[in-house]
Write a protein that holds these residues in place. Structure first.
Motif, mmCIF file in Angstrom:
data_model
loop_
_atom_site.group_PDB
_atom_site.id
_atom_site.type_symbol
_atom_site.label_atom_id
_atom_site.label_comp_id
_atom_site.label_asym_id
_atom_site.label_seq_id
_atom_site.Cartn_x
_atom_site.Cartn_y
_atom_site.Cartn_z
ATOM 1 N N ILE A 6 4.930 13.530 -3.105
ATOM 2 C CA ILE A 6 4.631 13.532 -1.724
ATOM 3 C C ILE A 6 5.663 14.400 -0.959
ATOM 4 N N ASP A 7 5.351 15.597 -0.250
ATOM 5 C CA ASP A 7 6.267 16.377 0.354
ATOM 6 C C ASP A 7 6.198 16.228 1.779
ATOM 7 N N GLU A 8 5.403 15.813 2.465
ATOM 8 C CA GLU A 8 5.186 15.708 4.049
ATOM 9 C C GLU A 8 4.742 14.462 4.374
ATOM 10 N N ILE A 9 5.042 14.179 5.560
ATOM 11 C CA ILE A 9 4.844 12.669 6.129
ATOM 12 C C ILE A 9 4.572 13.000 7.498
ATOM 13 N N GLY A 10 3.485 12.512 8.046
ATOM 14 C CA GLY A 10 3.004 12.850 9.382
ATOM 15 C C GLY A 10 2.460 11.310 10.173
ATOM 16 N N ILE A 11 2.364 11.347 11.264
ATOM 17 C CA ILE A 11 1.776 10.297 12.229
ATOM 18 C C ILE A 11 0.235 10.525 12.585
ATOM 19 N N ILE A 12 -0.383 9.611 12.082
ATOM 20 C CA ILE A 12 -1.930 9.604 12.628
ATOM 21 C C ILE A 12 -2.010 8.906 13.859
ATOM 22 N N MET A 13 -2.253 9.615 15.081
ATOM 23 C CA MET A 13 -2.524 8.958 16.366
ATOM 24 C C MET A 13 -3.629 7.969 16.596
ATOM 25 N N ASP A 14 -3.717 6.918 15.955
ATOM 26 C CA ASP A 14 -4.819 6.098 15.754
ATOM 27 C C ASP A 14 -4.069 4.499 16.036
ATOM 28 N N LYS A 15 -4.325 3.678 16.959
ATOM 29 C CA LYS A 15 -3.745 2.420 17.363
ATOM 30 C C LYS A 15 -4.687 1.290 16.904
ATOM 31 N N ASN B 145 0.746 -1.190 -0.003
ATOM 32 C CA ASN B 145 0.040 0.000 0.082
ATOM 33 C C ASN B 145 1.041 1.041 -0.149
ATOM 34 N N LEU B 146 1.950 1.144 0.638
ATOM 35 C CA LEU B 146 2.990 2.498 0.857
ATOM 36 C C LEU B 146 3.477 2.615 -0.341
ATOM 37 N N ASP B 147 3.871 1.623 -1.105
ATOM 38 C CA ASP B 147 4.661 1.539 -2.376
ATOM 39 C C ASP B 147 3.504 1.950 -3.511
ATOM 40 N N ASP B 148 2.454 1.874 -3.480
ATOM 41 C CA ASP B 148 1.467 2.305 -4.176
ATOM 42 C C ASP B 148 1.075 3.870 -4.295
ATOM 43 N N LEU B 149 1.223 4.127 -3.128
ATOM 44 C CA LEU B 149 1.161 5.633 -2.737
ATOM 45 C C LEU B 149 2.256 6.404 -3.235
ATOM 46 N N PHE B 150 3.325 6.087 -2.993
ATOM 47 C CA PHE B 150 4.629 6.593 -3.663
ATOM 48 C C PHE B 150 4.544 6.657 -5.193
ATOM 49 N N HIS B 151 4.195 5.742 -5.585
ATOM 50 C CA HIS B 151 4.093 5.429 -7.194
ATOM 51 C C HIS B 151 2.661 6.323 -7.880
ATOM 52 N N ASN B 152 1.664 6.689 -6.964
ATOM 53 C CA ASN B 152 0.649 7.148 -7.513
ATOM 54 C C ASN B 152 0.934 8.724 -7.384
ATOM 55 N N ASP B 153 1.704 9.011 -6.405
ATOM 56 C CA ASP B 153 1.907 10.506 -6.084
ATOM 57 C C ASP B 153 3.392 10.417 -5.772
ATOM 58 N N ILE C 221 -3.580 7.806 4.861
ATOM 59 C CA ILE C 221 -4.097 8.851 4.024
ATOM 60 C C ILE C 221 -3.174 9.765 3.178
ATOM 61 N N LEU C 222 -3.660 9.930 1.943
ATOM 62 C CA LEU C 222 -2.810 11.070 1.122
ATOM 63 C C LEU C 222 -3.610 11.888 0.617
ATOM 64 N N LYS C 223 -3.174 13.101 0.914
ATOM 65 C CA LYS C 223 -4.276 14.329 0.464
ATOM 66 C C LYS C 223 -3.293 15.248 0.216
ATOM 67 N N GLU C 224 -3.424 16.112 -1.119
ATOM 68 C CA GLU C 224 -2.710 17.113 -1.462
ATOM 69 C C GLU C 224 -1.108 16.804 -1.112
ATOM 70 N N HIS C 225 -0.719 15.746 -1.403
ATOM 71 C CA HIS C 225 0.715 15.521 -1.412
ATOM 72 C C HIS C 225 1.274 15.276 0.258
ATOM 73 N N LYS C 226 0.326 15.170 0.995
ATOM 74 C CA LYS C 226 0.664 14.956 2.382
ATOM 75 C C LYS C 226 0.322 13.374 2.712
ATOM 76 N N LEU C 227 1.236 12.752 3.336
ATOM 77 C CA LEU C 227 0.804 11.396 3.704
ATOM 78 C C LEU C 227 0.778 11.029 5.256
ATOM 79 N N GLY C 228 -0.353 10.392 5.444
ATOM 80 C CA GLY C 228 -0.497 10.304 6.896
ATOM 81 C C GLY C 228 -0.248 8.786 7.403
ATOM 82 N N ILE C 229 0.426 8.183 8.192
ATOM 83 C CA ILE C 229 0.720 6.926 8.642
ATOM 84 C C ILE C 229 -0.035 6.710 9.964
ATOM 85 N N PRO C 230 -0.838 5.761 10.020
ATOM 86 C CA PRO C 230 -1.485 5.435 11.304
ATOM 87 C C PRO C 230 -0.422 4.869 12.257
ATOM 88 N N ILE C 231 -0.406 5.252 13.619
ATOM 89 C CA ILE C 231 0.909 4.834 14.549
ATOM 90 C C ILE C 231 0.827 3.245 14.554
#
Length: 208
Positions: free
Chosen positions: A72-81, A61-69, A88-98
């Motif tokens: 990507i110019d920013e990566i952040g952590i989503i505080m959800d376990k 899934n991560l590979d697909d996101l980088f391939h499709n966009d 989540i990928l929106k406007e070149h911002k990638l969110g990764i659930p913790i």
């Protein structure tokens, strides 16, 4: 009386110095996230292969996101376990659930060790490997997964450098710089990352 006043003033100053200024909600969240990341990465991911179960799907899934966009110019952590929220990928911002971090890192580091040994064997025997392109592709994938989570790993960056030198392709160097810029938004203190970036910039001018 003077001694009493001095002792009172000293006690007052000590009590004042011990009072910490309140921190903002954002700072508190950043400290909490930093602590959780340390706990996740200190776990014995290498020895227990069960920790990385499901990591293959996360990496795909991560590979697909980088391939499709590729921008990507920013990566952040989503505080959800709960693992109910996906990347989540929106406007070149990638969110990764913790909740994904431990599994993704474990899977990537386990596969990196195996792939890295295969890569070294290919170099030592100095023969053409029909699957070398596939091997390089897998190495670039797992090292990106490692760096997204950890940020600083000289061995992973050195492997990426080695592959980029083999490819001698300006497009891939520019993609590498784009990735590094995104990584630094989450991991700004990455000595090996900044060193790798200096090399990539220098090598980019060499290829122009």
């Amino acid at each position: 009386s003077n001694s009493n006043s001095n002792s009172n003033s000293n006690s007052n100053s000590n009590s004042n110095s011990s009072v910490q200024a309140p921190i903002s909600e954002k700072e508190a969240l950043e400290r909490k996230l930093k602590l959780k990341k340390k706990i996740l990465l200190k776990s014995n991911c290498v020895g227990d292969s069960s920790i990385g179960e499901g990591g293959d799907k996360l990496l795909t899934n991560l590979d697909d996101l980088f391939h499709n966009d590729p921008l990507i110019d920013e990566i952040g952590i989503i505080m959800d376990k709960s693992n109910t929220i996906d990347f989540i990928l929106k406007e070149h911002k990638l969110g990764i659930p913790i909740g994904f971090m431990k599994t993704l890192f474990a899977y990537c580091i386990q596969n990196f060790q195996q792939l890295y040994e295969e890569k070294k064997n290919c170099i030592q025997i100095n023969t053409e490997n029909k699957n070398e392109n596939n091997l390089n592709s897998k190495l670039m994938s797992v090292t990106r997964g490692i760096l997204v989570i950890r940020g600083d790993m000289p061995t992973a960056l050195n492997v990426r450098k080695q592959i980029l030198l083999e490819l001698q392709c300006l497009k891939f160097i520019e993609m590498e710089l784009q990735l590094l810029n995104a990584l630094f938004t989450l991991h700004p203190k990455s000595p090996s990352g900044w060193q790798h970036r200096r090399w990539a910039i220098s090598y980019r001018y060499h290829l122009l």
